[in-house]
Design an enzyme around this catalytic site. Structure first.
Site, PDB file in Angstrom:
ATOM      1  CB  CYS A 166      -0.923  -0.016   1.210  1.00 54.38           C
ATOM      2  SG  CYS A 166      -1.808   1.515   1.477  1.00 54.38           S
ATOM      3  CB  THR A 171       2.881 -12.385   4.339  1.00 55.14           C
ATOM      4  OG1 THR A 171       1.876 -13.403   4.393  1.00 55.14           O
ATOM      5  CG2 THR A 171       3.894 -12.638   5.449  1.00 55.14           C
ATOM      6  N   GLY A 230      -5.222  -8.931 -11.302  1.00 52.13           N
ATOM      7  CA  GLY A 230      -5.499  -9.355  -9.927  1.00 52.13           C
ATOM      8  C   GLY A 230      -4.224  -9.596  -9.132  1.00 52.13           C
ATOM      9  CG  LEU A 240     -10.580  -3.453  -0.874  1.00 50.74           C
ATOM     10  CD1 LEU A 240     -12.040  -3.165  -0.552  1.00 50.74           C
ATOM     11  CD2 LEU A 240     -10.094  -2.558  -2.012  1.00 50.74           C
ATOM     12  CG  HIS A 265     -26.997  24.883  -0.781  1.00 48.71           C
ATOM     13  ND1 HIS A 265     -27.128  24.039  -1.857  1.00 48.71           N
ATOM     14  CD2 HIS A 265     -27.049  26.149  -1.270  1.00 48.71           C
ATOM     15  CE1 HIS A 265     -27.290  24.766  -2.953  1.00 48.71           C
ATOM     16  NE2 HIS A 265     -27.242  26.041  -2.625  1.00 48.71           N
TER      17      HIS A 265
HETATM   18  P1  NAI Z   1      -9.014  -6.748 -10.116  1.00 45.45           P
HETATM   19  O1  NAI Z   1      -9.407  -8.058  -9.577  1.00 45.45           O
HETATM   20  O2  NAI Z   1      -9.648  -5.489  -9.608  1.00 45.45           O
HETATM   21  O3  NAI Z   1      -9.228  -6.735 -11.691  1.00 45.45           O
HETATM   22  C1  NAI Z   1      -8.602  -7.649 -12.537  1.00 45.45           C
HETATM   23  C2  NAI Z   1      -9.356  -7.647 -13.847  1.00 45.45           C
HETATM   24  O4  NAI Z   1      -8.620  -8.424 -14.770  1.00 45.45           O
HETATM   25  C3  NAI Z   1     -10.737  -8.257 -13.752  1.00 45.45           C
HETATM   26  O5  NAI Z   1     -11.644  -7.388 -14.369  1.00 45.45           O
HETATM   27  C4  NAI Z   1     -10.587  -9.578 -14.482  1.00 45.45           C
HETATM   28  O6  NAI Z   1     -11.781  -9.990 -15.095  1.00 45.45           O
HETATM   29  C5  NAI Z   1      -9.527  -9.239 -15.494  1.00 45.45           C
HETATM   30  N1  NAI Z   1      -8.757 -10.361 -16.012  1.00 45.45           N
HETATM   31  C6  NAI Z   1      -8.307 -11.449 -15.333  1.00 45.45           C
HETATM   32  N2  NAI Z   1      -7.593 -12.254 -16.162  1.00 45.45           N
HETATM   33  C7  NAI Z   1      -7.592 -11.670 -17.375  1.00 45.45           C
HETATM   34  C8  NAI Z   1      -7.017 -11.994 -18.631  1.00 45.45           C
HETATM   35  N3  NAI Z   1      -6.288 -13.087 -18.781  1.00 45.45           N
HETATM   36  N4  NAI Z   1      -7.216 -11.152 -19.661  1.00 45.45           N
HETATM   37  C9  NAI Z   1      -7.951 -10.021 -19.505  1.00 45.45           C
HETATM   38  N5  NAI Z   1      -8.512  -9.672 -18.345  1.00 45.45           N
HETATM   39  C10 NAI Z   1      -8.332 -10.468 -17.286  1.00 45.45           C
HETATM   40  O7  NAI Z   1      -7.423  -6.718  -9.963  1.00 45.45           O
HETATM   41  P2  NAI Z   1      -6.378  -5.531 -10.080  1.00 45.45           P
HETATM   42  O8  NAI Z   1      -6.938  -4.373 -10.794  1.00 45.45           O
HETATM   43  O9  NAI Z   1      -5.140  -6.165 -10.596  1.00 45.45           O
HETATM   44  O10 NAI Z   1      -6.168  -5.143  -8.582  1.00 45.45           O
HETATM   45  C11 NAI Z   1      -5.643  -6.096  -7.662  1.00 45.45           C
HETATM   46  C12 NAI Z   1      -6.241  -5.929  -6.304  1.00 45.45           C
HETATM   47  O11 NAI Z   1      -5.834  -4.719  -5.737  1.00 45.45           O
HETATM   48  C13 NAI Z   1      -7.760  -5.916  -6.321  1.00 45.45           C
HETATM   49  O12 NAI Z   1      -8.222  -6.751  -5.314  1.00 45.45           O
HETATM   50  C14 NAI Z   1      -8.123  -4.491  -6.076  1.00 45.45           C
HETATM   51  O13 NAI Z   1      -9.325  -4.377  -5.364  1.00 45.45           O
HETATM   52  C15 NAI Z   1      -6.945  -3.986  -5.283  1.00 45.45           C
HETATM   53  N6  NAI Z   1      -6.756  -2.573  -5.556  1.00 45.45           N
HETATM   54  C16 NAI Z   1      -7.610  -1.690  -4.976  1.00 45.45           C
HETATM   55  C17 NAI Z   1      -7.512  -0.357  -5.256  1.00 45.45           C
HETATM   56  C18 NAI Z   1      -8.488   0.568  -4.655  1.00 45.45           C
HETATM   57  O14 NAI Z   1      -9.175   0.186  -3.727  1.00 45.45           O
HETATM   58  N7  NAI Z   1      -8.618   1.788  -5.165  1.00 45.45           N
HETATM   59  C19 NAI Z   1      -6.481   0.166  -6.137  1.00 45.45           C
HETATM   60  C20 NAI Z   1      -5.691  -0.856  -6.736  1.00 45.45           C
HETATM   61  C21 NAI Z   1      -5.823  -2.160  -6.417  1.00 45.45           C
END
Ligand code: NAI
Length: 463
Positions: free
Chosen positions: A43, A140, A269, A317, A442
């Site tokens: 983070c 971890t 992911g 998260l 407001h």
């Molecule tokens: P994510 O799980 O949010 O999104 C991954 C996306 O990749 C999904 O839409 C999935 O359908 C797609 N995908 C999977 N395999 C694929 C493939 N072979 N080809 C094309 N698309 C594919 O994961 P992301 O964005 O990598 O984030 C990782 C983690 O970090 C998540 O759990 C997310 O919630 C967290 N995170 C949270 C943030 C926030 O709260 N603002 C900011 C950044 C990350």
């Protein structure tokens, strides 16, 4: 002689450091084992914090180029100094990680530098240090999920880590994965001038988010220049002198199309990270996805060993991990601790932001729960109109019989801040009428929340 402690936490990310601080505040003798040379985990070092610094700076850059003139601010065409922007981001990391070091000292928590291995319940080794503790917490975290055959070199094929370090704005950025990381970091580089194409395996971006929000948000991103290849997968990335050749196929099979890119961001992911802990030897059970199995009190299959955060099930998260860390510390110190998993907000820090808490319309339908929906667009909100930031809306979903708020979904400027009031309302089991009867200042964007609440069972004033 091993050091005698009450608690050893392995991993100093948000889950681990909050667990350690809370436990120390409650009187436990605590040490944290962390192998990185800075505290704060993903983070603070390569995730939330640096990406928010880049999102903030790139948003202002974009505004300077596109909206300043209309407000009567003539600064000429803004010029990007990427090196300085990256330095601004690094300062954010530095300030935040040093802050955790300060908090450790203040709370008399020892930072044991090294890779932690659990030798047995109650025993942790980190290099040549041996620690003995009543409780051990595994915090971890997680690591980038990779795609077979696509090697991340953090130069031209990058994960989120490399995407925060690019020394040049790519002409063409291809993002694999239309999730949170892909859209946030795609936004950063799009604002700085990259042409961004997102390849998403599913038929829509942001899986799990409210369908209406996703539809609206996809349209907004397209207006910003994003191109989407939905229902598609990347099968190959070839490095050539002139750049990258990326083979994209329909997800269900079919003919491949080859796209050019300067940089590919793999954002499909994250996976639980538990390497080197010795879990197999100890008999700590993990699930099929490598996540540590825990009971309702965060205890693993081995007494005295607990786990929280990204390395266990649930949304990955920082704030979910933090809540778990605190609840666990409270339990270990003999107090009451609990996390309400029904009210964990999620925010996508794009422009506009997307934020949600509670259930989506799709989830309510699937669960057979009858609900009323109230919606209010920012085009009808005075403050948003004054600021010319009218994209988006607030939607409140409430139980048809009891009017209890079950979910709130927002697209709009500052949605990430607005969602906090929805979370507070839900924690207090508010009805939509409760929210509608609150006096909101407001002119504020938050009035859209009140108006959406009014719309649940009646009529908003400004529409
Ligand atoms: P994510 O799980 O949010 O999104 C991954 C996306 O990749 C999904 O839409 C999935 O359908 C797609 N995908 C999977 N395999 C694929 C493939 N072979 N080809 C094309 N698309 C594919 O994961 P992301 O964005 O990598 O984030 C990782 C983690 O970090 C998540 O759990 C997310 O919630 C967290 N995170 C949270 C943030 C926030 O709260 N603002 C900011 C950044 C990350």
């Amino acid at each position: 002689m091993a050091d005698q402690l009450d608690l050893v936490v392995i991993g100093a990310g948000p889950g681990g450091y909050e667990c350690a601080i809370k436990a120390a505040q409650l009187g436990l003798k605590v040490a944290v084992v962390e192998k990185n040379d800075r505290l704060g985990g993903t983070c603070l070092n390569i995730g939330c914090i640096p990406s928010k610094a880049m999102l903030h700076a790139s948003e202002l850059f974009d505004e300077a180029g596109h909206s300043f003139e209309g407000m009567g601010i003539e600064v000429g065409k803004p010029k990007l100094n990427l090196k300085q922007m990256l330095a601004f981001k690094d300062e954010a990391i530095d300030g935040n990680t040093k802050g955790i070091e300060f908090l450790f000292k203040k709370n008399k928590i020892e930072w044991v530098k090294g890779e932690g291995e659990i030798e047995a319940a109650g025993k942790v080794r980190a290099g040549d240090r041996r620690l003995e503790a009543k409780h051990i917490v595994i915090a971890t975290g997680s690591d980038v999920a990779r795609l077979p055959g696509i090697e991340i070199d953090e130069k031209t094929v990058v994960s989120s880590t490399g995407a925060l370090e690019l020394d040049k704005v790519p002409g063409k950025l291809l993002v694999i994965g239309g999730g949170v990381i892909g859209l946030e970091l795609g936004s950063v580089w799009a604002r700085l001038g990259a042409e961004v194409t997102v390849v998403e395996y599913l038929d829509a971006i942001l899986p799990g988010m409210d369908g209406e929000v996703v539809k609206n948000f996809t349209r907004i991103l397209k207006k910003q220049g994003f191109a989407f290849k939905l229902g598609s997968k990347v099968t190959k990335v070839e490095k050539q002198k002139s750049g990258l050749k990326v083979s994209v196929e329909p997800a269900k099979g079919g003919e491949a199309q080859v796209l050019d890119a300067d940089v590919v961001l793999v954002a499909v992911g994250r996976t639980a990270y538990t390497q080197g802990l010795g879990l197999d030897k100890l008999g700590v059970k993990t699930d099929k996805r490598g996540r540590v199995e825990i009971d309702a009190g965060y205890k693993t299959s081995v007494d005295g060993i607990y786990a929280i955060g990204d390395c266990v099930a649930g949304p990955m998260l920082a704030h979910k991990a933090m809540e778990e860390g605190v609840a666990l510390a409270e339990k270990l110190a003999g107090h009451y601790g609990a996390v309400n998993y029904a009210v964990i907000p999620g925010v996508v820090y794009t422009a506009p932001e997307v934020a949600s808490v509670g259930q989506t319309e799709e989830q309510l339908k699937e669960a057979g729960i009858d609900y009323n929906a109230g919606k209010f667009p920012f085009t009808a909100n005075g403050r948003a109109k004054a600021n010319k930031t009218t994209d988006g809306f607030v939607k409140i979903l409430a139980d048809k019989k009891t009017d209890r708020v079950l979910g709130v979904h927002i697209i709009g400027v500052n949605a990430g801040e607005l969602i906090a009031e929805a979370a507070i309302a839900m924690e207090f089991s508010a009805s939509s009428e409760d929210i509608a009867r609150i006096c909101f200042a407001h002119p504020t964007l938050s009035e859209a929340v009140k108006e959406a609440a009014l719309a649940v069972t009646g009529l908003p004033i400004h529409m």
